[in-house]
Design a protein around this motif. Structure first.
Motif, PDB file in Angstrom:
ATOM      1  N   UNK A  65    -105.726  38.267 -19.215  1.00  0.00           N
ATOM      2  CA  UNK A  65    -105.916  38.728 -20.589  1.00  0.00           C
ATOM      3  C   UNK A  65    -106.710  40.033 -20.708  1.00  0.00           C
ATOM      4  N   UNK A  66    -107.487  40.381 -19.671  1.00  0.00           N
ATOM      5  CA  UNK A  66    -108.251  41.634 -19.727  1.00  0.00           C
ATOM      6  C   UNK A  66    -107.355  42.864 -19.591  1.00  0.00           C
ATOM      7  N   UNK A  67    -106.057  42.650 -19.372  1.00  0.00           N
ATOM      8  CA  UNK A  67    -105.105  43.768 -19.329  1.00  0.00           C
ATOM      9  C   UNK A  67    -104.820  44.323 -20.725  1.00  0.00           C
ATOM     10  N   UNK A  68    -105.203  43.577 -21.776  1.00  0.00           N
ATOM     11  CA  UNK A  68    -104.963  44.054 -23.138  1.00  0.00           C
ATOM     12  C   UNK A  68    -105.614  45.430 -23.292  1.00  0.00           C
ATOM     13  N   UNK A  69    -104.846  46.384 -23.742  1.00  0.00           N
ATOM     14  CA  UNK A  69    -105.316  47.764 -23.860  1.00  0.00           C
ATOM     15  C   UNK A  69    -104.831  48.628 -22.711  1.00  0.00           C
ATOM     16  N   UNK A  70    -104.464  47.996 -21.599  1.00  0.00           N
ATOM     17  CA  UNK A  70    -103.917  48.736 -20.454  1.00  0.00           C
ATOM     18  C   UNK A  70    -102.408  48.547 -20.349  1.00  0.00           C
ATOM     19  N   UNK A  71    -101.794  48.113 -21.442  1.00  0.00           N
ATOM     20  CA  UNK A  71    -100.355  47.921 -21.484  1.00  0.00           C
ATOM     21  C   UNK A  71     -99.776  48.607 -22.692  1.00  0.00           C
ATOM     22  N   UNK A  72     -98.936  47.883 -23.421  1.00  0.00           N
ATOM     23  CA  UNK A  72     -98.210  48.434 -24.566  1.00  0.00           C
ATOM     24  C   UNK A  72     -99.118  48.546 -25.790  1.00  0.00           C
ATOM     25  N   UNK A  73     -99.044  49.683 -26.439  1.00  0.00           N
ATOM     26  CA  UNK A  73     -99.680  49.918 -27.747  1.00  0.00           C
ATOM     27  C   UNK A  73     -98.566  50.177 -28.737  1.00  0.00           C
ATOM     28  N   UNK A  74     -98.762  49.734 -29.963  1.00  0.00           N
ATOM     29  CA  UNK A  74     -97.767  49.897 -31.016  1.00  0.00           C
ATOM     30  C   UNK A  74     -98.214  50.984 -31.974  1.00  0.00           C
ATOM     31  N   UNK A  75     -97.275  51.830 -32.345  1.00  0.00           N
ATOM     32  CA  UNK A  75     -97.538  52.988 -33.194  1.00  0.00           C
ATOM     33  C   UNK A  75     -97.078  52.662 -34.613  1.00  0.00           C
ATOM     34  N   UNK A  76     -98.030  52.537 -35.519  1.00  0.00           N
ATOM     35  CA  UNK A  76     -97.741  52.168 -36.902  1.00  0.00           C
ATOM     36  C   UNK A  76     -97.936  53.384 -37.802  1.00  0.00           C
ATOM     37  N   UNK A  77     -96.903  53.732 -38.561  1.00  0.00           N
ATOM     38  CA  UNK A  77     -97.006  54.815 -39.544  1.00  0.00           C
ATOM     39  C   UNK A  77     -97.694  54.228 -40.767  1.00  0.00           C
ATOM     40  N   UNK A  78     -98.881  54.715 -41.072  1.00  0.00           N
ATOM     41  CA  UNK A  78     -99.707  54.138 -42.136  1.00  0.00           C
ATOM     42  C   UNK A  78     -99.020  54.225 -43.493  1.00  0.00           C
TER      43      UNK A  78
END
Length: 174
Positions: A65-78
């Motif tokens: 679980x410590x991999x969170x942040x070192x994998x996929x990030x989602x790009x949200x248009x505000x």
């Protein structure tokens, strides 16, 4: 990685993809992904190449679980409250502090500066992590927009393999 995992830019929110969202993506459960994120997910996002890595990414988070942040990030248009792309790394830094990075923006949102805005913000955030020393990215040699982004980030081209260029950005050069 720092546990304050939410990046906001002028026009975007960047969120690390949680295990729950990743599992919903793997099963192609669009309503659940939209509910979990609280945004609209365009159908063409499900056609993107990144979706091929979600089974591996979900397993990576299950295993560590410590991999969170070192994998996929989602790009949200505000302004649109819409998922417009993704970016991220292929796991934690290796023993010498290197990660590989990639990014993709949906076609309707390309050529508007979103990729650069997102990548620059994630790179700046990532370099606040003490274990990171270097970021590697790849780009086809004929993909002018991607090359321009990497150049604007002041990445240096370090290799060429057939039609693929390899770029790096070192912490010490920032």
């Amino acid at each position: 990685m720092n546990h304050n995992l939410h990046i906001t830019t002028q026009r975007l929110e960047l969120l690390p993809c949680s295990l729950e969202v990743a599992q919903a993506v793997v099963t192609r459960n669009k309503p659940q992904v939209e509910r979990l994120l609280g945004v609209r997910v365009p159908d063409d996002w499900y056609g993107s190449e990144v979706l091929d890595i979600f089974p591996m990414y979900a397993q990576m988070l299950i295993d560590d679980p410590s991999q969170l942040g070192w994998g996929v990030w989602l790009m949200i248009h505000i302004a649109d409250s819409t998922l417009i792309g993704d970016l991220g790394f292929l796991g934690k830094p290796d023993r010498i502090g290197t990660v590989k990075m990639g990014y993709e923006v949906l076609s309707a949102y390309r050529q508007q500066g979103f990729a650069f805005e997102a990548v620059e913000a994630l790179v700046n955030f990532a370099f606040t992590q003490p274990e990171l020393k270097r970021i590697i990215a790849h780009s086809p040699e004929d993909h002018v927009a991607s090359i321009r982004i990497l150049e604007k980030l002041e990445m240096q081209q370090i290799a060429k393999d057939e039609n693929l260029l390899e770029w790096e950005l070192k912490l010490e050069s920032r």
